[in-house]
Design an enzyme around this catalytic site. Structure first.
Site, short mmCIF file in Angstrom:
data_model
loop_
_atom_site.label_atom_id
_atom_site.label_comp_id
_atom_site.label_asym_id
_atom_site.label_seq_id
_atom_site.Cartn_x
_atom_site.Cartn_y
_atom_site.Cartn_z
N HIS B 60 0.82 -1.21 0.00
CA HIS B 60 0.00 0.00 0.00
C HIS B 60 0.86 1.26 0.00
O HIS B 60 1.25 1.74 1.05
CB HIS B 60 -0.89 -0.04 1.26
CG HIS B 60 -2.00 0.97 1.27
ND1 HIS B 60 -3.23 0.69 1.84
CD2 HIS B 60 -2.08 2.23 0.81
CE1 HIS B 60 -4.02 1.76 1.72
NE2 HIS B 60 -3.34 2.70 1.11
N HIS B 62 1.41 5.26 -2.04
CA HIS B 62 0.90 6.27 -2.96
C HIS B 62 2.09 6.91 -3.64
O HIS B 62 2.89 7.58 -2.99
CB HIS B 62 0.07 7.31 -2.19
CG HIS B 62 -1.17 6.74 -1.57
ND1 HIS B 62 -2.37 6.67 -2.25
CD2 HIS B 62 -1.38 6.18 -0.36
CE1 HIS B 62 -3.28 6.11 -1.47
NE2 HIS B 62 -2.71 5.79 -0.32
N LEU B 63 2.22 6.69 -4.94
CA LEU B 63 3.37 7.22 -5.67
C LEU B 63 3.07 8.53 -6.39
O LEU B 63 3.98 9.12 -6.98
CB LEU B 63 3.90 6.16 -6.65
CG LEU B 63 4.42 4.89 -5.98
CD1 LEU B 63 4.94 3.89 -7.03
CD2 LEU B 63 5.52 5.21 -4.98
N ASN B 94 -5.39 6.53 -6.61
CA ASN B 94 -5.93 7.89 -6.44
C ASN B 94 -4.97 8.96 -6.95
O ASN B 94 -4.58 9.88 -6.25
CB ASN B 94 -6.36 8.16 -4.99
CG ASN B 94 -5.23 8.00 -4.00
OD1 ASN B 94 -4.26 7.29 -4.24
ND2 ASN B 94 -5.35 8.68 -2.87
N ASP B 152 -9.19 3.12 -2.74
CA ASP B 152 -8.49 3.71 -1.59
C ASP B 152 -8.28 5.21 -1.72
O ASP B 152 -7.97 5.73 -2.78
CB ASP B 152 -7.11 3.06 -1.41
CG ASP B 152 -6.41 3.61 -0.17
OD1 ASP B 152 -5.40 4.32 -0.32
OD2 ASP B 152 -6.88 3.34 0.95
N HIS B 232 -5.22 -0.84 5.88
CA HIS B 232 -4.94 -0.07 7.10
C HIS B 232 -5.97 -0.27 8.20
O HIS B 232 -6.68 0.65 8.59
CB HIS B 232 -4.73 1.41 6.80
CG HIS B 232 -5.72 2.01 5.83
ND1 HIS B 232 -7.09 1.90 5.98
CD2 HIS B 232 -5.51 2.72 4.70
CE1 HIS B 232 -7.68 2.53 4.99
NE2 HIS B 232 -6.76 3.04 4.19
N ASN B 279 -5.51 9.14 7.70
CA ASN B 279 -6.81 8.53 7.52
C ASN B 279 -6.66 7.06 7.24
O ASN B 279 -6.04 6.70 6.24
CB ASN B 279 -7.53 9.22 6.35
CG ASN B 279 -9.00 8.85 6.28
OD1 ASN B 279 -9.54 8.25 7.20
ND2 ASN B 279 -9.66 9.22 5.21
N ASP B 306 1.15 2.40 3.73
CA ASP B 306 0.27 3.50 3.30
C ASP B 306 1.10 4.79 3.14
O ASP B 306 0.70 5.87 3.56
CB ASP B 306 -0.88 3.73 4.29
CG ASP B 306 -2.00 4.59 3.69
OD1 ASP B 306 -2.97 4.90 4.40
OD2 ASP B 306 -1.89 4.97 2.50
N HIS B 310 3.20 14.19 1.10
CA HIS B 310 2.56 15.50 0.88
C HIS B 310 3.62 16.56 1.02
O HIS B 310 4.51 16.45 1.87
CB HIS B 310 1.47 15.76 1.92
CG HIS B 310 0.28 14.88 1.77
ND1 HIS B 310 -0.58 14.95 0.70
CD2 HIS B 310 -0.20 13.90 2.57
CE1 HIS B 310 -1.53 14.06 0.84
NE2 HIS B 310 -1.33 13.40 1.96
#
Lengths: 311, 431
Positions: B60, B62-63, B94, B152, B232, B279, B306, B310
């Site tokens: 899990h 996020h790239l 996402n 997700d 998660h 989250n 996860d 940011h």
């Protein structure tokens, strides 16, 4: 002076701090009755009122307080500031700090903003209300009003009626009441209660009528119909019926009990018009106290010169 | 090209291996494991004191590519993965545009191949644009290489929609990965509802907002026969729901993040530090303890970070406005070593299961074991080394982690994919 260098959270104040603030506020209240309402106490200090959420009474109160102490106060509001142009809060504050401002009084829509501001600038920070978290100067002026009216608050039962789950007034008032030895009671329908009233140290009840005869103070919160995340109550009519202060409920109040309201009042919702205009309602005393208490806060945090206050 | 690893402790419960010895790798595969091995020519690495396990998989991450490359892209995310010891990662859809069609999946795989540091297995969206209204072209994405399907970032709000999706996904033998969040219950919640939301004056995100969908998704998995993997997981009650599902024979698995294992809502102070905002939110200390127990006893199948980068200016906002999420690839293994392995709560065998074997099974990747004939995907770490969480450790473009400044036990030293190192002695290789 005070045990804190910024006024952000009522939970940071000690009993000594509160007593000091009340004592200094008393001397400033006397000044506010003179024809020339001016002291040189904070002359030459730069105070910025950074109000990023709309406010009339709190902002005017802080502005008048600053001017009475001869400070240079300027007002910045959200819509007219760079915030509307997309500037981050931190950049806005760093800019103000770079202009050597002595104090920044901030009201913000989101909790935690004053703490974040205090981290990025050297100015003294006063929280004028951050989201649903704290509103320390309001709670202090409420305590001042109550002490003026009824002396010692030890053992007094003080109900806060209304949307306690979205209230920065509750967040500040409960700890200060406890410091003064009073017993706070939150009265509201379940949807208006905070998740854990016990964590705040307050009792909780859904039944105003049952509580009224034992209450020394009934503190009414404005029901913010526009701020509800998904309307916890069905209608104004229903709320007023079960939790509104009206003549019938007023007649059941204890001898000597009083009503407070932080303002502005929603006549016909949490308070009926006749009760709003009655002698039991100390709302105008609170407003009057507000200027003196805010003068005291500014003086104590900026360490001004007290000469000129002696009658 | 031959590679000889000397004097390492090789651990793999799948082949009953826990032994200090040598390993020879040739042409991308393990050829021999034994004592005093040698090779006529090639590279030799002395790994005395270090541990070698099969390559770790993060289910899990996020790239952020395509579309949000200022936070991270596949190249920088690959570097972060290599730094953390991962040979494979599964990235979430996402992005912008959302990965709801085969061409975006192909794009992600191409970018990963260019970076050439970690294998990226994209997860495709369940519904178009993650809106929860219409099925995305799951077959198209599967053909392009998607290994699982998830919305997700959001939970699927309609039970009927999820049921339809599971019925469709199951024909491809892939799992549905569930981010469980009932938006009508959660509303504007930003921290766990309870003690801390009260104290800090923040909107609460109640545990039940997650649990109602965990229960629902397990039931729908049972109804449809589709494999469901709970992303998660954060509460004791949610874990209990998974346990009961497994007991009934439902094909359900779940993962937990290092931050939910080792942090709780009590870590959120009046500083309003947004590196504690994620989250689902940090839960109670009791929940965290239950998650640790469940990871060790087998109810939780895998650890997944996860990883959610940011930009600095985004996280430096007011708490209620800052985006949810923290990075995690670089700190995952050292956190597990510091809090579970080193104190003796979790064995190395169990570590290998939750970081390597179980994740591969969940998304259907080829198994990797420490035995001759297997692909040489390896993670090497020094259990006695230390990892300082600072700018040098972080390869990600973003640095949003609450562990910044901490000194952790254990250090990832080498990451090897089919015999080629993506990480050598703690430094990412320039490929």
């Amino acid at each position: 002076m005070l045990s804190v260098t910024d006024l952000i959270d009522a939970n940071d104040l000690t009993r000594e701090d509160v007593d000091t603030i009340l004592e200094i506020a008393r001397s400033f209240e006397e000044v506010n009755k003179r024809p020339i309402k001016k002291l040189p106490t904070l002359r030459g200090r730069t105070i910025i009122n950074l109000f990023l959420e709309p406010s009339t009474r709190t902002r005017s109160s802080f502005e008048i307080a600053g001017k009475r102490l001869s400070a240079d106060t300027i007002n910045i509001s959200g819509s007219s500031s760079a915030v509307a142009k997309g500037e981050s809060l931190e950049d806005t504050v760093r800019t103000l700090g770079a202009m050597d401002s002595d104090m920044i009084i901030v009201r913000h829509k989101y909790a935690g903003a004053p703490a974040q501001i205090a981290r990025v600038c050297d100015s003294v920070v006063v929280n004028a209300g951050d989201g649903k978290h704290q509103h320390p100067s309001q709670a202090l002026l409420d305590i001042y009003t109550l002490v003026q009216k009824m002396g010692d608050l030890e053992g007094k039962r003080v109900a806060i009626v209304g949307d306690n789950s979205h209230s920065r007034v509750t967040g500040s008032l409960v700890p200060l009441l406890k410091l003064m030895g009073a017993q706070p009671v939150l009265i509201a329908p379940p949807g208006f209660m905070p998740a854990r009233p016990d964590v705040l140290g307050a009792e909780a009840s859904y039944d105003l009528d049952a509580e009224i005869p034992d209450l020394d103070v009934i503190y009414l919160l404005r029901v913010q119909m526009e701020r509800m995340d998904g309307a916890a109550i069905p209608s104004v009519r229903e709320y007023a019926r079960f939790f509104g202060m009206d003549r019938t409920r007023q007649e059941r109040m204890k001898e000597g009990a009083v009503i407070l309201h932080p303002g502005p009042m929603n006549r016909g919702v949490e308070i009926s018009s006749d009760v709003a205009d009655s002698a039991d309602n100390l709302v105008l005393h609170q407003v009057n106290a507000g200027v003196a208490v805010r003068m005291a806060i500014m003086y104590l945090l900026l360490g001004g010169d007290m000469s000129g206050t002696a009658a | 090209m031959a590679l000889l690893l000397k004097n390492a402790r090789f651990v793999d419960p799948a082949v009953d291996l826990d032994r200090v010895c040598d390993m020879v790798i040739r042409d991308g595969s393990i050829v021999e494991i034994g004592e005093d091995l040698s090779i006529p020519k090639g590279e030799k690495l002395d790994l005395s004191g270090q541990v070698v396990i099969p390559g770790m998989v993060d289910l899990h991450v996020h790239l952020r590519e395509p579309g949000q490359e200022y936070k991270e892209d596949i190249a920088s995310g690959s570097r972060a993965a290599a730094k953390g010891g991962f040979t494979d990662v599964c990235c979430m859809p996402n992005t912008s545009p959302v990965a709801d069609i085969g061409s975006v999946i192909s794009f992600m795989k191409e970018k990963a191949e260019e970076a050439n540091l970690v294998r990226v297995h994209p997860i495709g969206a369940i519904t178009r644009e993650l809106q929860g209204k219409e099925l995305a072209e799951i077959g198209d994405m599967h053909e392009a290489g998607a290994v699982a399907f998830s919305d997700d970032g959001r939970g699927v709000q309609s039970g009927g929609m999820l049921r339809t999706a599971m019925d469709y996904v199951k024909q491809f033998g892939a799992p549905v990965i569930s981010h469980c969040e009932d938006e009508s219950i959660v509303g504007k919640g930003v921290v766990n509802e309870g003690v801390v939301s009260t104290r800090l004056g923040l909107s609460g995100w109640p545990s039940q907002g997650e649990e109602v969908q965990v229960e629902r998704d397990i039931e729908l998995g049972e109804l449809t026969g589709c494999a469901v993997h709970i992303a998660h997981i954060t509460t004791a009650r949610a874990v209990d729901a998974v346990k009961r599902g497994k007991e009934r024979g439902v094909a359900v698995t779940c993962e937990v993040t290092p931050h939910h294992l080792f942090l709780s809502e009590d870590d959120i102070s009046t500083e309003y530090d947004t590196s504690y905002k994620m989250n689902p939110p940090l839960r109670t200390a009791e929940d965290a303890a239950a998650l640790r127990d469940a990871l060790i006893d087998g109810t939780i199948d895998a650890v997944a970070t996860d990883h959610a980068p940011h930009a600095r200016h985004e996280k430096a906002r007011e708490f209620e406005l800052a985006p949810f999420g923290i990075i995690g690839l670089e700190t995952c293994l050292p956190l597990l070593i510091t809090h579970l392995v080193e104190p003796g709560h979790m064995s190395l065998d169990r570590l290998v299961e939750v970081m390597c074997h179980n994740p591969r099974k969940i998304v259907g990747l080829d198994p990797v074991t420490l035995e001759p004939g297997s692909k040489a995907d390896l993670t090497v770490f020094d259990p006695e080394g230390t990892t300082t969480v600072d700018e040098d450790l972080i390869e990600s473009k973003s640095i949003n982690t609450p562990f910044l400044g901490q000194q952790l036990e254990g250090r990832v030293t080498h990451t090897i994919l089919e015999g080629y190192a993506s990480l050598v002695d703690g430094s990412v290789v320039d490929r």
